[in-house]
Design an enzyme around this catalytic site. Structure first.
Site, PDB file in Angstrom:
ATOM      1  N   PRO A   9       0.791  -1.234   0.000  1.00  0.00           N
ATOM      2  CA  PRO A   9       0.000   0.000   0.000  1.00  0.00           C
ATOM      3  C   PRO A   9       0.826   1.287   0.000  1.00  0.00           C
ATOM      4  O   PRO A   9       1.853   1.379   0.671  1.00  0.00           O
ATOM      5  CB  PRO A   9      -0.834  -0.103   1.284  1.00  0.00           C
ATOM      6  CG  PRO A   9      -0.184  -1.156   2.107  1.00  0.00           C
ATOM      7  CD  PRO A   9       0.470  -2.091   1.149  1.00  0.00           C
ATOM      8  N   ASN A  10       0.331   2.220  -0.759  1.00  0.00           N
ATOM      9  CA  ASN A  10       0.850   3.590  -0.838  1.00  0.00           C
ATOM     10  C   ASN A  10       2.160   3.725  -1.618  1.00  0.00           C
ATOM     11  O   ASN A  10       2.621   4.836  -1.846  1.00  0.00           O
ATOM     12  CB  ASN A  10       0.994   4.214   0.561  1.00  0.00           C
ATOM     13  CG  ASN A  10      -0.329   4.226   1.295  1.00  0.00           C
ATOM     14  OD1 ASN A  10      -1.303   4.750   0.769  1.00  0.00           O
ATOM     15  ND2 ASN A  10      -0.392   3.633   2.483  1.00  0.00           N
ATOM     16  N   ARG A  17       4.468  11.015  -1.951  1.00  0.00           N
ATOM     17  CA  ARG A  17       4.264  10.603  -0.574  1.00  0.00           C
ATOM     18  C   ARG A  17       5.519  10.864   0.253  1.00  0.00           C
ATOM     19  O   ARG A  17       6.575  10.302  -0.038  1.00  0.00           O
ATOM     20  CB  ARG A  17       3.984   9.108  -0.651  1.00  0.00           C
ATOM     21  CG  ARG A  17       4.097   8.390   0.611  1.00  0.00           C
ATOM     22  CD  ARG A  17       4.070   6.888   0.422  1.00  0.00           C
ATOM     23  NE  ARG A  17       3.862   6.334   1.736  1.00  0.00           N
ATOM     24  CZ  ARG A  17       4.221   5.141   2.114  1.00  0.00           C
ATOM     25  NH1 ARG A  17       4.787   4.320   1.263  1.00  0.00           N
ATOM     26  NH2 ARG A  17       4.017   4.754   3.344  1.00  0.00           N
ATOM     27  N   TYR A  22      10.824   8.967   1.492  1.00  0.00           N
ATOM     28  CA  TYR A  22      10.858   7.979   0.405  1.00  0.00           C
ATOM     29  C   TYR A  22      11.478   8.509  -0.893  1.00  0.00           C
ATOM     30  O   TYR A  22      11.599   7.761  -1.854  1.00  0.00           O
ATOM     31  CB  TYR A  22       9.435   7.458   0.141  1.00  0.00           C
ATOM     32  CG  TYR A  22       8.828   6.799   1.360  1.00  0.00           C
ATOM     33  CD1 TYR A  22       9.343   5.596   1.843  1.00  0.00           C
ATOM     34  CD2 TYR A  22       7.770   7.385   2.057  1.00  0.00           C
ATOM     35  CE1 TYR A  22       8.822   4.992   2.976  1.00  0.00           C
ATOM     36  CE2 TYR A  22       7.231   6.786   3.191  1.00  0.00           C
ATOM     37  CZ  TYR A  22       7.763   5.591   3.640  1.00  0.00           C
ATOM     38  OH  TYR A  22       7.242   4.991   4.759  1.00  0.00           O
ATOM     39  N   ASN A  73       8.086  -5.642  -0.936  1.00  0.00           N
ATOM     40  CA  ASN A  73       8.011  -4.537   0.010  1.00  0.00           C
ATOM     41  C   ASN A  73       6.545  -4.467   0.431  1.00  0.00           C
ATOM     42  O   ASN A  73       5.714  -3.872  -0.266  1.00  0.00           O
ATOM     43  CB  ASN A  73       8.460  -3.221  -0.633  1.00  0.00           C
ATOM     44  CG  ASN A  73       8.424  -2.073   0.374  1.00  0.00           C
ATOM     45  OD1 ASN A  73       7.845  -2.207   1.458  1.00  0.00           O
ATOM     46  ND2 ASN A  73       9.027  -0.947   0.014  1.00  0.00           N
ATOM     47  N   ALA A  76       3.122  -0.948   4.795  1.00  0.00           N
ATOM     48  CA  ALA A  76       2.567  -0.971   6.150  1.00  0.00           C
ATOM     49  C   ALA A  76       2.171  -2.382   6.601  1.00  0.00           C
ATOM     50  O   ALA A  76       2.204  -2.689   7.798  1.00  0.00           O
ATOM     51  CB  ALA A  76       1.366  -0.042   6.241  1.00  0.00           C
ATOM     52  N   HIS A  79       4.176  -4.707   9.066  1.00  0.00           N
ATOM     53  CA  HIS A  79       4.119  -4.606  10.526  1.00  0.00           C
ATOM     54  C   HIS A  79       2.833  -5.177  11.111  1.00  0.00           C
ATOM     55  O   HIS A  79       2.638  -5.106  12.325  1.00  0.00           O
ATOM     56  CB  HIS A  79       4.268  -3.132  10.929  1.00  0.00           C
ATOM     57  CG  HIS A  79       5.334  -2.416  10.145  1.00  0.00           C
ATOM     58  ND1 HIS A  79       6.652  -2.792  10.180  1.00  0.00           N
ATOM     59  CD2 HIS A  79       5.276  -1.360   9.275  1.00  0.00           C
ATOM     60  CE1 HIS A  79       7.352  -2.004   9.380  1.00  0.00           C
ATOM     61  NE2 HIS A  79       6.541  -1.120   8.815  1.00  0.00           N
ATOM     62  N   ASP A  86       2.038 -16.009   6.172  1.00  0.00           N
ATOM     63  CA  ASP A  86       1.550 -17.363   5.894  1.00  0.00           C
ATOM     64  C   ASP A  86       1.566 -17.672   4.403  1.00  0.00           C
ATOM     65  O   ASP A  86       1.881 -18.799   4.000  1.00  0.00           O
ATOM     66  CB  ASP A  86       0.125 -17.538   6.446  1.00  0.00           C
ATOM     67  CG  ASP A  86       0.097 -17.664   7.961  1.00  0.00           C
ATOM     68  OD1 ASP A  86       1.167 -17.820   8.572  1.00  0.00           O
ATOM     69  OD2 ASP A  86      -1.009 -17.610   8.531  1.00  0.00           O
ATOM     70  N   GLU A  97      12.821  -9.391   1.484  1.00  0.00           N
ATOM     71  CA  GLU A  97      12.063  -8.227   1.996  1.00  0.00           C
ATOM     72  C   GLU A  97      12.851  -6.944   1.716  1.00  0.00           C
ATOM     73  O   GLU A  97      14.061  -6.904   1.976  1.00  0.00           O
ATOM     74  CB  GLU A  97      11.874  -8.407   3.510  1.00  0.00           C
ATOM     75  CG  GLU A  97      11.187  -7.250   4.212  1.00  0.00           C
ATOM     76  CD  GLU A  97      11.227  -7.421   5.751  1.00  0.00           C
ATOM     77  OE1 GLU A  97      11.936  -8.329   6.256  1.00  0.00           O
ATOM     78  OE2 GLU A  97      10.562  -6.609   6.423  1.00  0.00           O
ATOM     79  N   HIS A  99      12.737  -2.553   2.115  1.00  0.00           N
ATOM     80  CA  HIS A  99      12.136  -1.283   2.536  1.00  0.00           C
ATOM     81  C   HIS A  99      13.000  -0.147   2.024  1.00  0.00           C
ATOM     82  O   HIS A  99      14.224  -0.189   2.174  1.00  0.00           O
ATOM     83  CB  HIS A  99      12.018  -1.197   4.060  1.00  0.00           C
ATOM     84  CG  HIS A  99      11.183  -2.298   4.613  1.00  0.00           C
ATOM     85  ND1 HIS A  99       9.818  -2.302   4.469  1.00  0.00           N
ATOM     86  CD2 HIS A  99      11.520  -3.450   5.222  1.00  0.00           C
ATOM     87  CE1 HIS A  99       9.343  -3.420   4.996  1.00  0.00           C
ATOM     88  NE2 HIS A  99      10.367  -4.146   5.452  1.00  0.00           N
ATOM     89  N   SER A 101      12.979   2.962   3.144  1.00  0.00           N
ATOM     90  CA  SER A 101      13.500   3.682   4.308  1.00  0.00           C
ATOM     91  C   SER A 101      14.130   2.686   5.282  1.00  0.00           C
ATOM     92  O   SER A 101      13.924   1.476   5.178  1.00  0.00           O
ATOM     93  CB  SER A 101      12.363   4.434   5.006  1.00  0.00           C
ATOM     94  OG  SER A 101      11.442   3.514   5.577  1.00  0.00           O
ATOM     95  N   ARG A 106      13.044   4.048  12.706  1.00  0.00           N
ATOM     96  CA  ARG A 106      11.783   4.805  12.712  1.00  0.00           C
ATOM     97  C   ARG A 106      10.932   4.427  13.936  1.00  0.00           C
ATOM     98  O   ARG A 106      11.460   3.990  14.940  1.00  0.00           O
ATOM     99  CB  ARG A 106      11.068   4.595  11.374  1.00  0.00           C
ATOM    100  CG  ARG A 106      11.913   5.160  10.192  1.00  0.00           C
ATOM    101  CD  ARG A 106      11.209   5.023   8.867  1.00  0.00           C
ATOM    102  NE  ARG A 106       9.984   5.817   8.838  1.00  0.00           N
ATOM    103  CZ  ARG A 106       9.053   5.706   7.892  1.00  0.00           C
ATOM    104  NH1 ARG A 106       9.228   4.830   6.897  1.00  0.00           N
ATOM    105  NH2 ARG A 106       7.969   6.447   7.936  1.00  0.00           N
ATOM    106  N   ARG A 110       7.100   0.199  13.699  1.00  0.00           N
ATOM    107  CA  ARG A 110       7.734  -0.324  12.482  1.00  0.00           C
ATOM    108  C   ARG A 110       8.848  -1.325  12.800  1.00  0.00           C
ATOM    109  O   ARG A 110       9.538  -1.807  11.895  1.00  0.00           O
ATOM    110  CB  ARG A 110       8.300   0.821  11.634  1.00  0.00           C
ATOM    111  CG  ARG A 110       7.230   1.746  11.082  1.00  0.00           C
ATOM    112  CD  ARG A 110       7.820   2.786  10.146  1.00  0.00           C
ATOM    113  NE  ARG A 110       6.979   3.966  10.126  1.00  0.00           N
ATOM    114  CZ  ARG A 110       5.912   4.129   9.329  1.00  0.00           C
ATOM    115  NH1 ARG A 110       5.572   3.201   8.461  1.00  0.00           N
ATOM    116  NH2 ARG A 110       5.190   5.235   9.396  1.00  0.00           N
TER     117      ARG A 110
HETATM  118  C1  DQA Z   1       8.205   0.980   3.848  1.00  0.00           C
HETATM  119  C2  DQA Z   1       8.293   1.192   5.351  1.00  0.00           C
HETATM  120  C3  DQA Z   1       6.963   0.898   6.017  1.00  0.00           C
HETATM  121  O1  DQA Z   1       7.052   1.082   7.424  1.00  0.00           O
HETATM  122  C4  DQA Z   1       5.898   1.864   5.483  1.00  0.00           C
HETATM  123  O2  DQA Z   1       4.637   1.563   6.039  1.00  0.00           O
HETATM  124  C5  DQA Z   1       5.853   1.895   3.993  1.00  0.00           C
HETATM  125  C6  DQA Z   1       7.089   1.805   3.221  1.00  0.00           C
HETATM  126  C7  DQA Z   1       9.508   1.380   3.128  1.00  0.00           C
HETATM  127  O3  DQA Z   1       9.657   1.011   1.964  1.00  0.00           O
HETATM  128  O4  DQA Z   1      10.367   2.043   3.707  1.00  0.00           O
HETATM  129  O5  DQA Z   1       4.785   2.084   3.415  1.00  0.00           O
HETATM  130  O6  DQA Z   1       7.975  -0.390   3.590  1.00  0.00           O
END
Ligand code: DQA
Length: 147
Positions: A9-10, A17, A22, A73, A76, A79, A86, A97, A99, A101, A106, A110
């Site tokens: 998401p996002n 954003r 980011y 990635n 959110a 977390h 699963d 995985e 990220h 950031s 943080r 997180r």
């Molecule tokens: C994220 C870090 C997450 O905590 C956050 O909710 C994101 C982006 C990152 O790429 O740094 O949406 O996964």
């Protein structure tokens, strides 16, 4: 080798954003960057982005038999989502995985990653380069090399 790159998401709003966290580059810039890295490595990549947890679960399940590895990635959902953990465990594909950031520096909420337990490696705080590292990691695993 065929790798599925999943973004949660996002991340479709990259560039707009919280650019101080980011960066100023967009989701399309990210895809362009990953395609370039994949080309250098000689692997093929496909992309999936969703703001919906169930759609991400479906994408992981559908990767079975189609892909040799997953870069994820979960944003959110990292977390919060036992369902993504699963799903990754269920398909058993090597997953990395990522990220953008450095989540370790943080907020407290997180500091937990549910998916991490199903991933061979985590890259965080490297910006887009983390996705390149993740591809390299999966390519090395595939060729039997060191991670
Ligand atoms: C994220 C870090 C997450 O905590 C956050 O909710 C994101 C982006 C990152 O790429 O740094 O949406 O996964």
């Amino acid at each position: 080798m065929h790798i599925l790159v999943i973004n949660g998401p996002n991340l479709n709003l990259l560039g707009r954003r919280e650019p101080e966290i980011y960066g100023g580059e967009t989701y399309d810039d990210l895809l362009r960057y990953i395609r370039g890295e994949a080309e250098k490595l000689g692997v093929s990549v496909s992309f999936f982005q969703s703001n919906h947890e169930g759609a991400l679960v479906d994408a992981i399940q559908e990767a079975l038999g189609q892909y040799n590895g997953i870069v994820i990635n979960p944003a959110a959902y990292t977390h919060t989502s036992v369902a993504l953990l699963d799903a990754l465990k269920a398909v058993g594909l090597p997953a990395v995985e990522v990220h953008i950031s450095d989540v370790s520096k943080r907020e407290d909420f997180r500091q937990v990653s549910y998916v991490r337990a199903a991933c061979v490696k985590t890259f965080m705080g490297l910006g887009f380069a983390g996705y390149g590292e993740a591809l390299r990691c999966l390519a090395a695993l595939d060729s039997g090399g060191a991670k």
